[in-house]
Design an enzyme around this catalytic site. Structure first.
Site, mmCIF file in Angstrom:
data_model
loop_
_atom_site.group_PDB
_atom_site.id
_atom_site.type_symbol
_atom_site.label_atom_id
_atom_site.label_comp_id
_atom_site.label_asym_id
_atom_site.label_seq_id
_atom_site.Cartn_x
_atom_site.Cartn_y
_atom_site.Cartn_z
ATOM 1 N N HIS A 111 0.829 -1.204 0.000
ATOM 2 C CA HIS A 111 0.000 0.000 0.000
ATOM 3 C C HIS A 111 0.869 1.263 0.000
ATOM 4 O O HIS A 111 1.872 1.338 0.718
ATOM 5 C CB HIS A 111 -0.885 0.046 1.246
ATOM 6 C CG HIS A 111 -2.053 -0.877 1.221
ATOM 7 N ND1 HIS A 111 -1.931 -2.246 1.302
ATOM 8 C CD2 HIS A 111 -3.387 -0.623 1.138
ATOM 9 C CE1 HIS A 111 -3.133 -2.797 1.272
ATOM 10 N NE2 HIS A 111 -4.032 -1.829 1.169
ATOM 11 N N ASN A 122 7.873 -4.194 3.872
ATOM 12 C CA ASN A 122 6.445 -3.885 3.895
ATOM 13 C C ASN A 122 5.787 -4.314 5.200
ATOM 14 O O ASN A 122 4.969 -3.579 5.761
ATOM 15 C CB ASN A 122 5.750 -4.564 2.713
ATOM 16 C CG ASN A 122 4.254 -4.296 2.680
ATOM 17 O OD1 ASN A 122 3.796 -3.190 2.909
ATOM 18 N ND2 ASN A 122 3.482 -5.342 2.412
#
Length: 329
Positions: free
Chosen positions: A171, A203
């Site tokens: 994201h 991440n």
């Protein structure tokens, strides 16, 4: 941000300001030569050379911009805070757009899409304690990664591109920042908001720490404005020349960024403004590495990204940059 006349002063040794230097800081002597060969996996984090003005590995000397006295004739007022009834886009983009290429307005964030690289140029968010607060009606587990059908099929990424690639669908606008409504959360799962990110160590770990830090800023501040995006930075190869080189994945050739940035403007309860800017390499990072290691001057990110952040905000209006008080001439 910097549409003003400037003089430059030298800022030396931005203390290990990416993970390569973080590795150096925790495991190596500062006097060790940074040059490494591509064939050494264990030394992969340290194979970039210092280069002024670019957030790459190594100790960097960068220009720190300071407005000249003449520039104060051009100082603008801080744009007023939009009302709660104002369109969401005006609330999010209060301090200006970094660029205007393929801009799309979602319900709770704004995105500029890079059709060539099949990921965003940047995403922009406006966070408050209310928007990021836990909401039992919003369930992230019910969100599905989905192609962005507003983008021409030639230029979209797909879930198949990520399958067996070794990269997470990372994201840019974090799902945890959008808890006001289930639709807001779901829209963060559009693949236009994703970039290929190393999973373990990045991440799921250090990048997630940075996202949590930004959310935590809302606990004690009135507004938090966040711009996030990918970077594709040069490095020196064995022939002594600098190259921009990055992997692509899937049949759509989705670009894998070498680094990611976040530039954050924080407005406290007294309506004083501060800025934090970060660049992180897209690779595993020791979770013990403090986030401050990745702080860089905002103009360094602007040069590398080709963007002007918070363009409606004069730099002299910032009380601090990366935690350091600013003294204007």
């Amino acid at each position: 941000m910097f549409r003003m006349k400037f003089v430059t002063v030298t800022s030396v040794a931005i203390g290990g300001y990416l993970a390569g230097l973080a590795t150096e800081k925790f495991y190596r002597s500062p006097s060790v030569d940074l040059e490494r060969t591509e064939n050494s996996t264990s030394n992969h984090n340290n194979n970039l050379l210092p280069m002024p003005g670019l957030p790459i590995f190594g100790t960097v000397s960068a220009a720190s911009m300071v407005p000249s006295k003449a520039s104060f004739k051009e100082v603008k007022n801080i744009p007023p805070e939009p009302s709660n009834n104002a369109p969401r886009v005006s609330q999010i983009m209060r301090f200006g757009f970094p660029g205007l290429d393929n801009v799309r307005s979602l319900d709770d964030y704004i995105l500029s899409y890079d059709r060539r690289n099949r990921t965003a140029h940047w995403v922009f968010e406006h966070l408050t304690a209310d928007f990021v607060a836990y909401n039992e009606k919003v369930d992230r587990s019910k969100c599905d990664f989905a192609e962005d059908e507003s983008i021409h099929p030639y230029f979209r990424s797909s879930n198949a591109d990520y399958k067996a690639s070794g990269f997470d669908r990372g994201h840019l606008a974090a799902a945890g920042n959008h808890r006001k409504d289930q639709l807001h959360c779901q829209q963060t799962f559009l693949l236009s908001n994703m970039s290929p990110q190393v999973g373990k160590g990045f991440n799921r770990d250090s990048w997630n720490r940075l996202e949590r830090h930004v959310r935590n800023l809302t606990k004690t501040n009135r507004n938090v404005y966040v711009c996030t995006g990918p970077l594709y930075l040069p490095r020196k190869e064995d022939d002594g020349k600098m190259y921009v080189k990055y992997q692509v994945i899937g049949k759509n050739h989705v670009a894998v960024p070498t680094h990611f940035f976040k530039v954050v403007v924080i407005e406290n309860q007294k309506q004083e403004l501060s800025l934090e800017s970060y660049v992180m390499p897209n690779q595993p990072i020791d979770d013990k590495t403090p986030l401050s290691v990745f702080q860089v001057p905002p103009e360094t990110v602007e040069r590398a990204a080709g963007l002007l952040f918070f363009d409606k905000l004069s730099i002299d209006k910032l009380k601090t940059i990366n935690g350091k008080s600013q003294v204007w001439l």
